[in-house]
Design a protein around this motif. Sequence first.
Motif, PDB file in Angstrom:
ATOM      1  N   SER A  23       0.826  -1.209   0.000  1.00  0.00           N
ATOM      2  CA  SER A  23       0.000   0.000   0.000  1.00  0.00           C
ATOM      3  C   SER A  23       0.862   1.261   0.000  1.00  0.00           C
ATOM      4  CB  SER A  23      -0.932   0.014   1.217  1.00  0.00           C
ATOM      5  OG  SER A  23      -1.918  -0.975   1.065  1.00  0.00           O
ATOM      6  N   PHE A  24       1.994   1.206   0.684  1.00  0.00           N
ATOM      7  CA  PHE A  24       2.900   2.354   0.648  1.00  0.00           C
ATOM      8  C   PHE A  24       3.491   2.535  -0.749  1.00  0.00           C
ATOM      9  CE2 PHE A  24       2.834   1.886   5.245  1.00  0.00           C
ATOM     10  CZ  PHE A  24       2.773   3.209   5.645  1.00  0.00           C
ATOM     11  N   ILE A  25       3.795   1.441  -1.424  1.00  0.00           N
ATOM     12  CA  ILE A  25       4.283   1.525  -2.810  1.00  0.00           C
ATOM     13  C   ILE A  25       3.204   2.138  -3.699  1.00  0.00           C
ATOM     14  CG2 ILE A  25       5.007   0.153  -4.801  1.00  0.00           C
ATOM     15  CD1 ILE A  25       6.355  -1.749  -2.762  1.00  0.00           C
ATOM     16  N   MET A  26       1.946   1.725  -3.487  1.00  0.00           N
ATOM     17  CA  MET A  26       0.830   2.277  -4.252  1.00  0.00           C
ATOM     18  C   MET A  26       0.697   3.777  -4.003  1.00  0.00           C
ATOM     19  SD  MET A  26      -3.204   1.801  -3.544  1.00  0.00           S
ATOM     20  CE  MET A  26      -2.850   2.318  -1.882  1.00  0.00           C
ATOM     21  N   LEU A  27       0.799   4.202  -2.738  1.00  0.00           N
ATOM     22  CA  LEU A  27       0.714   5.633  -2.428  1.00  0.00           C
ATOM     23  C   LEU A  27       1.856   6.407  -3.079  1.00  0.00           C
ATOM     24  CD1 LEU A  27      -0.382   5.627   1.321  1.00  0.00           C
ATOM     25  CD2 LEU A  27      -1.765   6.156  -0.692  1.00  0.00           C
ATOM     26  N   GLY A  28       3.036   5.799  -3.146  1.00  0.00           N
ATOM     27  CA  GLY A  28       4.153   6.429  -3.844  1.00  0.00           C
ATOM     28  C   GLY A  28       3.862   6.612  -5.322  1.00  0.00           C
ATOM     29  N   GLY A  29       3.215   5.608  -5.914  1.00  0.00           N
ATOM     30  CA  GLY A  29       2.821   5.721  -7.318  1.00  0.00           C
ATOM     31  C   GLY A  29       1.823   6.839  -7.546  1.00  0.00           C
ATOM     32  N   TYR A  30       0.835   6.944  -6.669  1.00  0.00           N
ATOM     33  CA  TYR A  30      -0.143   8.033  -6.790  1.00  0.00           C
ATOM     34  C   TYR A  30       0.517   9.392  -6.573  1.00  0.00           C
ATOM     35  CZ  TYR A  30      -4.391   5.277  -7.245  1.00  0.00           C
ATOM     36  OH  TYR A  30      -5.380   4.463  -7.718  1.00  0.00           O
ATOM     37  N   ALA A  31       1.429   9.481  -5.625  1.00  0.00           N
ATOM     38  CA  ALA A  31       2.117  10.756  -5.385  1.00  0.00           C
ATOM     39  C   ALA A  31       2.910  11.172  -6.624  1.00  0.00           C
ATOM     40  CB  ALA A  31       3.033  10.642  -4.175  1.00  0.00           C
ATOM     41  N   SER A  32       3.626  10.223  -7.228  1.00  0.00           N
ATOM     42  CA  SER A  32       4.385  10.541  -8.442  1.00  0.00           C
ATOM     43  C   SER A  32       3.452  10.922  -9.586  1.00  0.00           C
ATOM     44  CB  SER A  32       5.255   9.347  -8.862  1.00  0.00           C
ATOM     45  OG  SER A  32       6.289   9.159  -7.945  1.00  0.00           O
ATOM     46  N   TYR A  33       2.339  10.224  -9.696  1.00  0.00           N
ATOM     47  CA  TYR A  33       1.381  10.526 -10.756  1.00  0.00           C
ATOM     48  C   TYR A  33       0.856  11.954 -10.634  1.00  0.00           C
ATOM     49  CZ  TYR A  33      -2.982  10.590 -13.359  1.00  0.00           C
ATOM     50  OH  TYR A  33      -4.003  10.940 -14.207  1.00  0.00           O
ATOM     51  N   TYR A  34       0.434  12.341  -9.433  1.00  0.00           N
ATOM     52  CA  TYR A  34      -0.144  13.672  -9.266  1.00  0.00           C
ATOM     53  C   TYR A  34       0.914  14.771  -9.328  1.00  0.00           C
ATOM     54  CZ  TYR A  34      -4.801  11.937  -8.628  1.00  0.00           C
ATOM     55  OH  TYR A  34      -6.024  11.355  -8.852  1.00  0.00           O
TER      56      TYR A  34
END
Length: 181
Positions: free
Chosen positions: A41-52
């Motif tokens: 889930s932390f990896i997923m949040l990192g992906g969303y942070a990079s996306y935005y």
Amino acid sequence: MDLLLQILANGLLLGGLYALMALGLALVWGVLNIVNLAHGSFIMLGGYASYYLFTLLGVDPFATLPITALALFALGYALQRGVLNLVIRGPMFNTLLITFGLDVVLAYLAQFWFSADFRAINPAYAGDHFTPGNFRVDDGFAAVPPIVDHHNKVLHLRSGGRRSQRRISMPQIRNPSSVKF
């Protein structure tokens, strides 16, 4: 035969990405003796942070990595201090339950905030590739094996060639404030 080579190349490169994720999970487990089920889930949040950061501010995805790493480090540190330290001295089952609960909460909050729509980061160089033989290797994925190799070597050297847990005695693990890094 060309399709088989392409599938093998893609599988090896994606496997390197999974190895990098597993390396982080193994590091947390080896040093803190916590199986962090919320790691994904932390990896997923990192992906969303990079996306935005890319879509809203136009920051290059590779340039967002240090920013994202610092933000998620702060979130992880806060969760460690505020939640995990409360149960770290208890049985391992307690930490499994806490990290599983964090995983569920983070996954559902992400689905609530970001929806389940497919998103992609498409910088100008997204389609760049090279062709060694009869298959194609994307430039972004080509960087993964050297990064995994570098991180493996650094962790191996930092641990003195031994498992990290051997260097930290069990009383220190049960008392996280006494661990010196």
